[in-house]
Design a protein around this motif. Structure first.
Motif, PDB file in Angstrom:
ATOM      1  N   LYS A 218       0.822  -1.210   0.000  1.00 43.18           N
ATOM      2  CA  LYS A 218       0.000   0.000   0.000  1.00 43.18           C
ATOM      3  C   LYS A 218       0.861   1.267   0.000  1.00 43.18           C
ATOM      4  O   LYS A 218       0.367   2.364  -0.302  1.00 43.18           O
ATOM      5  N   ALA A 219       2.168   1.114   0.355  1.00 41.40           N
ATOM      6  CA  ALA A 219       3.087   2.261   0.332  1.00 41.40           C
ATOM      7  C   ALA A 219       3.628   2.463  -1.075  1.00 41.40           C
ATOM      8  O   ALA A 219       4.843   2.577  -1.293  1.00 41.40           O
ATOM      9  N   GLU A 220       2.724   2.526  -2.041  1.00 42.06           N
ATOM     10  CA  GLU A 220       3.117   2.569  -3.452  1.00 42.06           C
ATOM     11  C   GLU A 220       3.944   3.809  -3.776  1.00 42.06           C
ATOM     12  O   GLU A 220       4.979   3.731  -4.447  1.00 42.06           O
ATOM     13  N   LYS A 221       3.515   4.979  -3.268  1.00 44.18           N
ATOM     14  CA  LYS A 221       4.229   6.224  -3.572  1.00 44.18           C
ATOM     15  C   LYS A 221       5.614   6.227  -2.939  1.00 44.18           C
ATOM     16  O   LYS A 221       6.582   6.717  -3.549  1.00 44.18           O
ATOM     17  N   ARG A 222       5.730   5.689  -1.739  1.00 41.58           N
ATOM     18  CA  ARG A 222       7.036   5.647  -1.064  1.00 41.58           C
ATOM     19  C   ARG A 222       7.984   4.730  -1.818  1.00 41.58           C
ATOM     20  O   ARG A 222       9.177   5.053  -1.999  1.00 41.58           O
ATOM     21  N   ALA A 224       7.824   3.991  -5.016  1.00 44.63           N
ATOM     22  CA  ALA A 224       8.154   4.636  -6.287  1.00 44.63           C
ATOM     23  C   ALA A 224       9.248   5.684  -6.091  1.00 44.63           C
ATOM     24  O   ALA A 224      10.155   5.817  -6.924  1.00 44.63           O
ATOM     25  N   ASP A 225       9.191   6.412  -4.973  1.00 45.74           N
ATOM     26  CA  ASP A 225      10.204   7.426  -4.678  1.00 45.74           C
ATOM     27  C   ASP A 225      11.574   6.790  -4.449  1.00 45.74           C
ATOM     28  O   ASP A 225      12.602   7.300  -4.919  1.00 45.74           O
TER      29      ASP A 225
END
Length: 467
Positions: A218-222, A224-225
């Motif tokens: 669920k920490a997709e944005k983290r 990706a960063d």
């Protein structure tokens, strides 16, 4: 123009290396036996060598010989190798007999070839295994490994790294931004080496060779960063799925045109595996039916003579992909319930006949199901089929219950040989049965089926929980 595919097939150089050396070992063993026993190398021997080599490679795939083997599994790996070799030579004898050139082969020479093949296949694998296991001690080809995320998944990964010395990994630590109280409890004794940015910095400095990202999906944005920051490094990056997903997924990359998909719920028996599984079922069911046919007649006569009603009871069950099938059993009760409400048999159930009690305890009432196997509705090994009424009840109470139906129902199964058969009077019992069924589906192999069949023969026909 570059391909739009995201996922590529992962080719294992180790697997190619193992295949090449296996073939070399077989040919070298043949040459040694020919020199030692001094038999003439006729065209029949050339045919024999090629036949054994090709059949061995095919059987090795069936036995998953070239899969990735973890530490502590060397013995199992060798059993797979020797099993494939034994089948190969058995096929050679069958072929030589059918085509009538067995008399042209030296039995002692072929036996020596077989024994030397066993020895050479063992020795070169043992050498590779010992080198991999001890290369950390030698200081050879060590790779620095870090894990981003002090999660449950990370803890399991760390345990595997510590157990598997042959991986040649040197663990640098966990890296996480969260406060200590939010980390996975089992990692409390491990000091977090730093925050995530420190792991990225170490990778940029060339001090990390392999970096595992074990953050929740669920920490997709983290994630990706992190990947964006690692884009200017040479580190090997691996994303580890959540522990929940990794235990339920039957991961396989598929392609729909140029679109990549990752399977999550899928039958393990597709493609070549479906052919292998079906061949196993046909061969075993035909052999067993021939052997037990007198017993079937005796039981049928006993059922007819001891109680009123049909000899065979056909009950609706869910088969592969949830399709309804008719499962055959010797009638063991005075009733033949097949409605929307089916009461499970319990201890001292008055509906069970005297003969039926014996049949159910020994599982002899299920012998007609080998006809279901021959028809293709069932398999020798698989999750046991439940009555439709029970399915409709438990699919709402047990998570992933219907995933059991991604494999054909079986006469015996992994849950049954581990004691989870008979009455499921509590939700916990059914949940444990489903847990073992899902483990079987995820880890299916021909060798696993054979293991379950052997266990069933020795202890699976009688169980105190079957009423």
């Amino acid at each position: 123009m570059s391909s739009s595919r995201t996922f590529k097939l992962s080719g294992s150089s180790d697997a190619c290396f193992y295949r090449l050396f296996d073939i070399f070992a077989l040919f070298f063993a043949f040459q040694c036996s020919a020199l030692f026993y001094n038999f003439n190398l006729s065209s029949f021997y050339m045919v024999s060598v090629l036949s054994v080599a090709l059949i061995y490679l095919y059987c090795a795939e069936i036995f998953s010989t070239y899969r990735s083997w973890r530490a502590g599994k060397f013995r199992v790996m060798m059993l797979c190798v020797w099993g494939a070799l034994l089948v190969s030579f058995a096929c050679l004898f069958f072929i030589s007999f059918i085509f009538k050139f067995s008399e042209s082969l030296s039995r002692i020479g072929i036996s020596l070839w077989f024994l030397l093949s066993m020895l050479y296949l063992y020795l070169w694998r043992l050498a590779v295994y010992l080198y991999k296991r001890n290369r950390r001690k030698f200081g050879s080809y060590l790779r620095n490994v870090a894990i981003i995320g002090a999660t449950e998944t990370a803890a399991y990964l760390y345990d595997e790294i510590e157990k598997n010395d042959e991986l040649g990994f040197k663990f640098l630590g966990f890296f996480d931004d969260r406060n200590p109280e939010r980390l996975f409890s089992k990692l409390a004794s491990h000091d977090v080496a730093g925050n995530i940015q420190k792991a990225v910095d170490l990778a940029r400095e060339g001090r990390v060779d392999v970096l595992y990202i074990a953050l929740p999906m669920k920490a997709e944005k983290r994630i990706a960063d992190i990947l964006l920051q690692l884009g200017d490094t040479t580190v090997d990056v691996h994303i580890i799925p959540d522990f929940l997903l990794s235990n339920l997924i039957h991961a396989r990359i598929e392609h729909v045109g140029e679109v990549d998909t990752l399977s999550v719920f899928e039958s393990p028996c597709i493609g070549a595996h479906e052919f292998i599984k079906r061949t196993e079922d046909i061969v075993f069911s035909m052999i067993i039916l021939l052997l037990i046919s007198p017993l079937l007649l005796v039981i049928a006569a006993a059922v007819k003579l001891t109680s009123a009603g049909p000899v065979i009871f056909k009950q609706d069950r869910y088969g592969l992909d949830g399709r309804k099938i008719k499962v055959w059993k010797f009638r063991s009760m005075t009733v033949t319930e097949n409605s929307k409400v089916v009461t499970q048999a319990t201890k001292n159930d008055v509906r069970i006949t005297k003969l039926g009690r014996f049949l159910r305890r020994t599982s002899l009432d299920e012998l007609p199901q080998f006809l279901n196997v021959l028809e293709g509705d069932m398999s020798i090994v698989g999750p046991r089929p439940h009555a439709v009424a029970h399915n409709e009840e438990y699919r709402k109470k047990v998570e992933f219950y219907m995933f059991r139906h991604k494999a054909k129902p079986g006469i015996t199964g992994w849950a049954q040989v581990n004691g989870w058969r008979g009455e499921t009077d509590t939700l916990i019992k059914m949940a444990k049965r489903v847990e073992y069924d899902l483990h079987y589906i995820k880890n299916w192999s021909l060798l696993f089926d054979i293991k379950i069949i052997i266990i069933t023969i020795f202890k699976g026909f009688k169980n105190e929980n079957a009423y």
